[in-house]
Write an enzyme that holds these catalytic residues in place. Sequence first.
Site, mmCIF file in Angstrom:
data_model
loop_
_atom_site.group_PDB
_atom_site.id
_atom_site.type_symbol
_atom_site.label_atom_id
_atom_site.label_comp_id
_atom_site.label_asym_id
_atom_site.label_seq_id
_atom_site.Cartn_x
_atom_site.Cartn_y
_atom_site.Cartn_z
ATOM 1 N N ASP A 49 0.835 -1.200 0.000
ATOM 2 C CA ASP A 49 0.000 0.000 0.000
ATOM 3 C C ASP A 49 0.870 1.252 0.000
ATOM 4 O OD1 ASP A 49 -2.552 1.487 0.428
ATOM 5 O OD2 ASP A 49 -1.650 1.919 2.368
ATOM 6 N N GLU A 121 -1.928 -5.421 -3.651
ATOM 7 C CA GLU A 121 -0.958 -4.642 -2.871
ATOM 8 C C GLU A 121 0.173 -5.535 -2.363
ATOM 9 O OE1 GLU A 121 -4.019 -1.228 -1.117
ATOM 10 O OE2 GLU A 121 -3.492 -2.977 0.108
#
Length: 228
Positions: A49, A121
């Site tokens: 992320d 992610e």
Amino acid sequence: MKLSRDLLAFQDRLGHAFAAPELLIRALTHPSVSSPSRQDNQRLEFLGDRVLGLVMATALLDTDRTATEGQLAPRFNALVRKETCADVAREIDLGSVLKLGRSEMMSGGRRKQALLGDAMEAVIAAIYKDADFEAAQAVILRLWGTRIGTVEEDARDPKTALQEYVQARRQPPPDYVQIARTGPDHEPVFTIAARLEDGTEEQATAGSKRLAEQAAAKALLAKLEQQS
């Protein structure tokens, strides 16, 4: 460690050949199937992320050198949100190689937006750890592609835009009413109406209330702008 044929094919779709294949396997391992000897992808998701955020912030600054922070922030949010990550994951068929527990497989986990977004992610973090930031950046920019240049439309939140439209005309804000909920508990489908005080409304259907509300707001705003 050797990768299976399916993972080799996924690696090709991803565009990165792993020197440490165990990183890719870990990135694709959902907590529902983890064990003391098999780590899940949650820590990688946390890192990915942040890597994605840095890549997108840099790309947006490079793409529009005159944009203000207020203009950049919604574009950034649109590019890094879970829905966008899940869309990218679908494009490279990430769901087909996810390692899931039986309960998640039975409940359609390979199609779930949250699982796909999280795994995307995690895969980004795996590339970063396997190589370096530049390698992860190259993959991200290729997979996100034209989204970066066309993000302005996606960044415009339909509910905010609709509320601003009606408030400018001194009307009360719209209501969002759930018309129906169908489908199984693990994969619900919501039908939402965006409705004004005078009864004008538009309905939309999506896999979450938020997405259905946004789609209904977008449709209602388009109707109002056409009428005016």
